[in-house]
Enzyme design. Structure first.
Site, PDB file in Angstrom:
ATOM      1  N   CYS A 111      44.697  19.941   2.599  1.00  0.00           N
ATOM      2  CA  CYS A 111      44.564  18.950   3.670  1.00  0.00           C
ATOM      3  C   CYS A 111      43.103  18.851   4.120  1.00  0.00           C
ATOM      4  CB  CYS A 111      45.509  19.292   4.832  1.00  0.00           C
ATOM      5  SG  CYS A 111      45.789  17.912   5.969  1.00  0.00           S
ATOM      6  N   HIS A 165      50.829  19.915   2.008  1.00  0.00           N
ATOM      7  CA  HIS A 165      50.880  21.321   2.426  1.00  0.00           C
ATOM      8  C   HIS A 165      51.854  22.117   1.549  1.00  0.00           C
ATOM      9  CE1 HIS A 165      48.497  21.130   6.163  1.00  0.00           C
ATOM     10  NE2 HIS A 165      48.891  19.864   6.183  1.00  0.00           N
ATOM     11  N   GLU A 211      52.323  25.219   1.578  1.00  0.00           N
ATOM     12  CA  GLU A 211      52.800  26.421   2.265  1.00  0.00           C
ATOM     13  C   GLU A 211      54.091  26.199   3.039  1.00  0.00           C
ATOM     14  OE1 GLU A 211      49.812  24.525   5.162  1.00  0.00           O
ATOM     15  OE2 GLU A 211      50.172  24.633   3.008  1.00  0.00           O
TER      16      GLU A 211
END
EC number: 6.3.5.2
Length: 525
Positions: free
Chosen positions: A86, A181, A183
């Site tokens: 990001c 993202h 994660e």
């Protein structure tokens, strides 16, 4: 030669994203050690850390605004792989000669990206293949700005209709950027993507395992403590319990624990702590029965914050009094965990947005001239639990719901009295017992009963009863930052309510709290 479980390490630079700690936890889950540091970590410190790879995390700023954060130059001088996520991708692009612009079409939430290039990072990783053979990934986006021009030698990795450069790569140097993202769990292949970067591209081995961490921690404690004696405040919570088990295995009788029973614990909790550690494990535990001292100090106080401070001060007084009776104590052990370390670092640098105040044992280390032992300071909470299981602690102890430091003192609204605590203890025990029976305990993240100092009319047989009201509270959450009230079955709530009213003299009404966080907090006080 002992195994160095920190040898293969990843550096994560934090630009202020709410997801940054999640990146670190995901890397640890892969079995690789990593550390989280502020984005402006100095070049020399980065070189000394000697990472095998670097992850530039996300953040709320805009790259094209003046004074927005930048990655240190050392990141690009070390010749190690770099993954920008990001904002991390955007600053990497801008710092290496690309271009980042604002966009009217912002992407927040679920998105599908097309995998465009043939990179080491995403090779063979996809969620979909369309009729034209284009690979697709289901991902989570959270951005307004976007890269509009890549630096030299980069290729497009992924794209969406509104973000043509949703990913970029340079396989030669091992530089990668993704606008999404990986994660978060909403990015279905996120774990595989991070594993590909950390293990395959950076070449890190999975040395960070529960058994290796225990062995390493034991060796570190023995090296630090030697033949000296160690004091630990044992609360019965997860962190202090794991510290006690770890230190006992490392140094045996050199450890003395002080368990302060404040009269605000759950039903039989004090006896359970003593049985587990003193009787079953052979740990030296001193039990300080301080119920009267705590209740006397709390008398007449209804303000929640003042109650917390009174309980905290009284704990320190009691612990200090017990500690002063001991001889030859050189070390004080604490259950500090990695998020505490991150927050403390943020507080010192002024970069942290939210700072929690922790009271463990106040100024005790300075007053008693003790050195600190913090064997869990590198670990996240989920890692602490795994270590607990590795050390042989029971699953139910390691995965029990969180319990506030002030105990029932903040679950009794208003003034705390022994009568209220005794009633609340029994009601809470019934609620938890029925949740376990119905297999709902581990489906909820936290569940408890709140005592309300108001009375309500009830009917018992032919008689009228005017008695206290309690509220049941159960929530589901991943991170305790937000939480949803648990949709428990009506039959279960009916059973709990019936048992509490029938078995506990003094309660006439049971309510269920259906507030989520936000706007409500999980605890009532």
């Amino acid at each position: 030669m002992a195994l160095d479980i920190h040898a293969h390490r990843i550096l994560i630079l934090d630009f202020g994203s709410q997801y940054t700690q999640l990146i670190a936890r995901r890397v640890r889950e892969i079995g690789v050690y990593c550390e989280l540091h502020p984005f402006d970590m100095d070049d020399e410190a980065i070189r000394e850390f000697n990472p095998r790879g670097i992850i530039l995390a996300g953040g709320p700023e805009s790259v094209h605004e003046a004074n927005s954060p930048r990655a240190p130059q050392a990141v690009f001088d070390l010749n190690v792989p770099v993954l920008g996520i990001c904002y991390g991708m955007q600053t990497m692009a801008e710092q290496m000669g690309g271009k980042v612009e604002g966009s009217d079409l912002r992407e927040f939430g679920y998105a599908r990206v097309d995998v465009v290039g043939k990179s080491r990072l995403l090779d063979g990783i996809e969620d979909h293949v369309d009729d034209d053979g284009v690979l697709g990934l289901d991902v989570w986006m959270s951005h307004g700005d976007k890269v509009t021009q890549m630096p030299g030698n980069f290729n497009i990795l992924a794209s969406t209709p509104s973000c043509p450069i949703a990913g970029m790569y340079d396989d030669v140097r091992g530089y990668y950027g993704v606008q999404f993202h990986p994660e978060v769990t909403h990015t279905k292949q996120g774990g595989r993507i991070l594993s590909r970067f950390v293990q395959d591209i950076c070449g890190c081995e999975a040395l960070w395992t529960a058994s290796n961490i225990v062995e390493d921690a034991i060796a570190q404690v023995r090296a630090q403590v030697g033949s000296a004696n160690v004091l630990l405040g044992l609360s019965g919570g997860v962190d202090s319990s794991v510290v006690a088990a770890l230190l006992h295995r490392a140094i045996g009788d050199q450890l003395t624990c002080v368990f302060v029973d404040n009269g605000l614990l759950r039903l039989h909790e004090g006896d359970q702590v003593m049985a587990m550690f003193k009787e079953n494990m052979g740990v030296k535990v001193i039990r300080a029965d301080a119920e009267k001292q705590f209740l006397d100090n709390l008398e007449g106080e209804a303000d929640p914050e003042k109650k917390r401070k009174i309980i905290g001060r009284t704990f320190i007084d009691v612990f200090d009094a017990e500690a002063s009776k001991l001889e030859n104590i050189q070390f004080l052990a604490q259950g500090t965990i990695y998020p505490d370390v991150i927050e403390s670092a943020g507080a010192k640098s002024g970069k942290a947005h939210v700072i929690k105040s922790h009271h463990n044992v106040g100024g005790l280390p300075e007053e008693m001239n003790l050195k600190l032992v913090e064997p869990l300071r590198e670990l996240f909470k989920d890692e602490v639990r795994k270590i607990g299981l590795e050390l042989g602690l029971p699953y139910d102890m390691v995965y029990r719901h969180p319990f506030p430091g002030p105990g029932l003192g903040v679950r009794i609204l208003g003034e705390v009295k022994k009568e209220y605590a005794d009633i609340l203890r029994r009601a809470d025990h019934i609620f938890i017992e029925e949740l376990r029976k119905a297999d709902w305990y581990h489906k909820t993240s936290q569940a408890f009963v709140v005592f309300q100092p108001v009375k309500s009319v009830g009917v018992v047989g032919d008689g009228r009863r005017y008695a206290w009201v309690v509220a049941l509270r159960a929530v589901e959450t991943v991170d305790f930052m937000t939480a949803r009230w648990a949709h428990l079955p009506y039959e279960l709530l009916e059973t709990v309510s019936g048992r509490i009213i029938n078995e506990i003299d003094g309660i006439s009404r049971v309510t269920y709290d259906v507030s989520s966080k936000p706007p409500a907090t999980i605890e009532w006080e």
